[in-house]
Structures are given as C-alpha cells and as structure tokens.
Motif scaffolding. Structure first.
Motif, mmCIF file in Angstrom:
data_model
loop_
_atom_site.group_PDB
_atom_site.id
_atom_site.type_symbol
_atom_site.label_atom_id
_atom_site.label_comp_id
_atom_site.label_asym_id
_atom_site.label_seq_id
_atom_site.Cartn_x
_atom_site.Cartn_y
_atom_site.Cartn_z
ATOM 1 N N ALA A 1 0.835 -1.206 0.000
ATOM 2 C CA ALA A 1 0.000 0.000 0.000
ATOM 3 C C ALA A 1 0.870 1.256 0.000
ATOM 4 O O ALA A 1 0.565 2.240 -0.686
ATOM 5 C CB ALA A 1 -0.929 -0.011 1.211
ATOM 6 N N THR A 2 1.947 1.226 0.775
ATOM 7 C CA THR A 2 2.871 2.366 0.797
ATOM 8 C C THR A 2 3.513 2.555 -0.567
ATOM 9 O O THR A 2 3.617 3.684 -1.073
ATOM 10 C CB THR A 2 3.963 2.146 1.851
ATOM 11 N N ALA A 3 3.950 1.468 -1.187
ATOM 12 C CA ALA A 3 4.555 1.560 -2.517
ATOM 13 C C ALA A 3 3.567 2.131 -3.529
ATOM 14 O O ALA A 3 3.927 2.982 -4.357
ATOM 15 C CB ALA A 3 5.047 0.191 -2.965
ATOM 16 N N GLY A 4 2.313 1.661 -3.454
ATOM 17 C CA GLY A 4 1.303 2.183 -4.372
ATOM 18 C C GLY A 4 1.047 3.662 -4.174
ATOM 19 O O GLY A 4 0.869 4.417 -5.149
ATOM 20 N N ARG A 5 1.038 4.099 -2.923
ATOM 21 C CA ARG A 5 0.819 5.529 -2.652
ATOM 22 C C ARG A 5 1.973 6.362 -3.185
ATOM 23 O O ARG A 5 1.766 7.429 -3.754
ATOM 24 C CB ARG A 5 0.671 5.730 -1.142
ATOM 25 N N VAL A 6 3.206 5.879 -3.011
ATOM 26 C CA VAL A 6 4.371 6.614 -3.505
ATOM 27 C C VAL A 6 4.335 6.717 -5.027
ATOM 28 O O VAL A 6 4.586 7.784 -5.606
ATOM 29 C CB VAL A 6 5.670 5.930 -3.043
ATOM 30 N N LEU A 7 3.996 5.615 -5.698
ATOM 31 C CA LEU A 7 3.923 5.632 -7.160
ATOM 32 C C LEU A 7 2.822 6.558 -7.645
ATOM 33 O O LEU A 7 2.976 7.243 -8.669
ATOM 34 C CB LEU A 7 3.698 4.221 -7.692
ATOM 35 N N ALA A 8 1.711 6.598 -6.910
ATOM 36 C CA ALA A 8 0.625 7.509 -7.283
ATOM 37 C C ALA A 8 1.062 8.961 -7.140
ATOM 38 O O ALA A 8 0.725 9.813 -7.973
ATOM 39 C CB ALA A 8 -0.605 7.231 -6.411
ATOM 40 N N ASP B 1 4.012 14.004 -10.363
ATOM 41 C CA ASP B 1 5.230 14.815 -10.225
ATOM 42 C C ASP B 1 6.121 14.574 -11.443
ATOM 43 O O ASP B 1 7.103 13.826 -11.372
ATOM 44 C CB ASP B 1 5.963 14.428 -8.935
ATOM 45 N N PRO B 2 5.776 15.188 -12.584
ATOM 46 C CA PRO B 2 6.525 14.906 -13.822
ATOM 47 C C PRO B 2 7.994 15.295 -13.743
ATOM 48 O O PRO B 2 8.832 14.694 -14.401
ATOM 49 C CB PRO B 2 5.780 15.737 -14.886
ATOM 50 N N ARG B 3 8.331 16.285 -12.919
ATOM 51 C CA ARG B 3 9.737 16.684 -12.819
ATOM 52 C C ARG B 3 10.585 15.579 -12.205
ATOM 53 O O ARG B 3 11.696 15.297 -12.670
ATOM 54 C CB ARG B 3 9.861 17.972 -12.005
ATOM 55 N N SER B 4 10.065 14.941 -11.145
ATOM 56 C CA SER B 4 10.808 13.844 -10.525
ATOM 57 C C SER B 4 10.914 12.648 -11.466
ATOM 58 O O SER B 4 11.960 11.997 -11.549
ATOM 59 C CB SER B 4 10.137 13.421 -9.218
ATOM 60 N N ILE B 5 9.829 12.365 -12.191
ATOM 61 C CA ILE B 5 9.864 11.261 -13.147
ATOM 62 C C ILE B 5 10.901 11.525 -14.228
ATOM 63 O O ILE B 5 11.681 10.642 -14.605
ATOM 64 C CB ILE B 5 8.464 11.046 -13.765
ATOM 65 N N ALA B 6 10.922 12.760 -14.736
ATOM 66 C CA ALA B 6 11.896 13.115 -15.768
ATOM 67 C C ALA B 6 13.322 13.001 -15.232
ATOM 68 O O ALA B 6 14.227 12.525 -15.928
ATOM 69 C CB ALA B 6 11.627 14.528 -16.282
ATOM 70 N N LEU B 7 13.512 13.434 -13.986
ATOM 71 C CA LEU B 7 14.847 13.365 -13.405
ATOM 72 C C LEU B 7 15.301 11.922 -13.243
ATOM 73 O O LEU B 7 16.460 11.588 -13.495
ATOM 74 C CB LEU B 7 14.857 14.071 -12.046
ATOM 75 N N TYR C 1 8.711 2.322 0.278
ATOM 76 C CA TYR C 1 9.447 3.305 -0.523
ATOM 77 C C TYR C 1 10.494 2.613 -1.389
ATOM 78 O O TYR C 1 10.665 2.951 -2.573
ATOM 79 C CB TYR C 1 10.118 4.326 0.390
ATOM 80 N N ALA C 2 11.205 1.648 -0.804
ATOM 81 C CA ALA C 2 12.240 0.942 -1.559
ATOM 82 C C ALA C 2 11.629 0.194 -2.746
ATOM 83 O O ALA C 2 12.213 0.169 -3.841
ATOM 84 C CB ALA C 2 12.978 -0.027 -0.643
ATOM 85 N N LEU C 3 10.468 -0.412 -2.554
ATOM 86 C CA LEU C 3 9.809 -1.126 -3.642
ATOM 87 C C LEU C 3 9.390 -0.168 -4.750
ATOM 88 O O LEU C 3 9.604 -0.454 -5.947
ATOM 89 C CB LEU C 3 8.589 -1.877 -3.101
ATOM 90 N N ALA C 4 8.796 0.957 -4.369
ATOM 91 C CA ALA C 4 8.356 1.934 -5.370
ATOM 92 C C ALA C 4 9.532 2.472 -6.181
ATOM 93 O O ALA C 4 9.500 2.496 -7.425
ATOM 94 C CB ALA C 4 7.616 3.083 -4.691
ATOM 95 N N PHE C 5 10.572 2.877 -5.479
ATOM 96 C CA PHE C 5 11.731 3.406 -6.194
ATOM 97 C C PHE C 5 12.515 2.294 -6.881
ATOM 98 O O PHE C 5 13.236 2.551 -7.847
ATOM 99 C CB PHE C 5 12.623 4.193 -5.242
#
Length: 244
Positions: A8-15, A20-26, A99-103
């Motif tokens: 659930a935490t990973a899903g929230r972070v990905l959402a 946040d397109p800037r972070s995705i681009a980075l 967080y580790a799973l999401a990233f």
C-alpha cells in the motif's frame, strides 16, 4: 513487517510520483542525458566512451536516485504525512520497504532506458549480455535509493539531505575506480575503496562490458545488494516520525 501495508505504501508513492513529472523526468531521462553528454564530449577520442561508459552507467543512476529518494522521503516527513501514517498500524519497516519497492520499480525502468540509450544511441560497445548490464545498473540505482532513505532519516531539511552527498556519495565516486584503476591506488585508499559499494558496482559494470561471466560479475553485485539491504535496515531503525 506487513506485506499488505508495504504494498500500500509503494502504491501511494507511485501515485504521488505520477503527479510529479519533474521527478519522473529526473529519474528516467536525466541519466540518459548525462550519458549522452559524456559520449558527445569524448566523441572525437576513439575508445574513451567504450572504456568509461559502463562505469558511467553505475555512477549517474546512483547519484540521481540518492537525490530523489532522500528529498522525497524528507518532504513526506516534513509535511506531516509520516506522522499521520505512524498513528496507523503501519510500521517503520513497512514505510521504508514500501518506498524501496516503489523506487525499485522506477530503478528498473531507469536501467532499461539508460542502458538502451547508451548502447543503441550512444554506441556503447558491450561484450557481455545487455541484460546483465541493466541488472547491475538497477541494483546500483537501488543502492542510491537505500542510501537516500538512510540520509533522509537523519536530515531535517532538503538542503541537509543534499549535504550528505560529500559524506555518502563523493568519496565513492573518487575512490570507485572511475578516475584511477583501484589496483593502482595507494594501499590505504585501495583498502578503503573495498568498503565502498559503488566500487563494486563499477567493478561489475566493467566486468560485463569486458564479457566476463559468473562470480566476476555477480560477486560484486551481491556486495552492492548487501550494502543496500544494510542501508534499508539502518534507515528503518533510525527513521523519525517528524522533523523538528
């Protein structure tokens, strides 16, 4: 640790990252641009990019994921989100591993994009399987994320998180073997470099580029993975609920 809460935490972070397109681009584009800039810089010097390109694939994703993860996690704590989450049954380990799973998923995408760009656009020549190079790049990006989570547990502001780079990142870059082969370093520096995970990540990428197989490749990868797991464990033990 609860697997459902971690997911659930990973899903929230990905959402959150989706908005946040800037972070995705980075995370997904910046490493490729940096690799492309390096290749362009040495385009007139034959063999330079092929010599250092694989090591660069270990370096840039590591730095980018360290910055993004540490700052994103710290913002979550400063905004009060972590404090609110800690009033629920979620534990610190669930938070850190989520967080580790999401990233980690972002690191996988980053590795695929960066390696594809380096090989097919920049012309990096690799004697070993490309999937191994991508795997090493992904594990190295995970290491950056793990150290970013660890740094965010101690920092109080985004600026302080960045200040951890001279402690956790720069020594690894200098002693990792990119600027000088590690076996040519003074004995003391060589011994120190053996305790720095980025050194082993660079060893692994160089081994794949040279066409080596077996333990020569996966031995250093296991060391990097062990450092990442240790950083995540330490981050879960030291994570604070709020930043004062």
């Amino acid at each position: 640790m609860n697997g459902g809460r971690m997911l659930a935490t990973a899903g929230r972070v990905l959402a959150q990252l989706r908005h946040d397109p800037r972070s995705i681009a980075l995370m997904l584009i910046a490493p490729s641009l940096l690799v492309g800039l390096f290749a362009w810089l040495f385009s007139d010097q034959e063999g330079v990019f092929d010599t250092f390109g694989a090591a660069i694939l270990a370096l840039f994703p590591f730095i980018v994921m360290f910055l993004i993860t540490s700052i994103t996690t710290l913002r979550e704590r400063r905004s009060g989100t972590l404090e609110r989450l800690m009033t629920t049954p979620i534990g610190k380990a669930d938070f850190i591993l989520g967080y580790a799973l999401a990233f980690g998923l972002m690191a996988l995408l980053q590795a695929v994009i960066t390696v594809t760009f380096a090989v097919w656009v920049c012309g990096l020549e690799v004697d070993g399987p490309l999937w191994q190079l991508g795997f090493v790049a992904m594990v190295d990006a995970l290491l950056g994320s793990a150290l970013g989570l660890l740094a965010s547990a101690f920092a109080q502001t985004e600026f302080q998180a960045v200040q951890f780079m001279p402690l956790l990142v720069f020594p690894q870059i200098i002693l990792g073997g990119l600027f000088m082969p590690r076996d040519r370093m003074p004995d003391v520096l060589y011994a120190i470099s053996d305790w720095l995970p980025l050194s082993h990540a660079i060893d692994a990428t160089d081994a794949v580029a040279a066409g080596d197989e077996g333990w020569t490749v996966f031995g250093p990868v296991l060391i990097v993975a062990a450092f990442a797991v240790g950083a995540l464990l330490l981050a879960s033990l030291t994570l604070r609920r709020r930043t004062r």
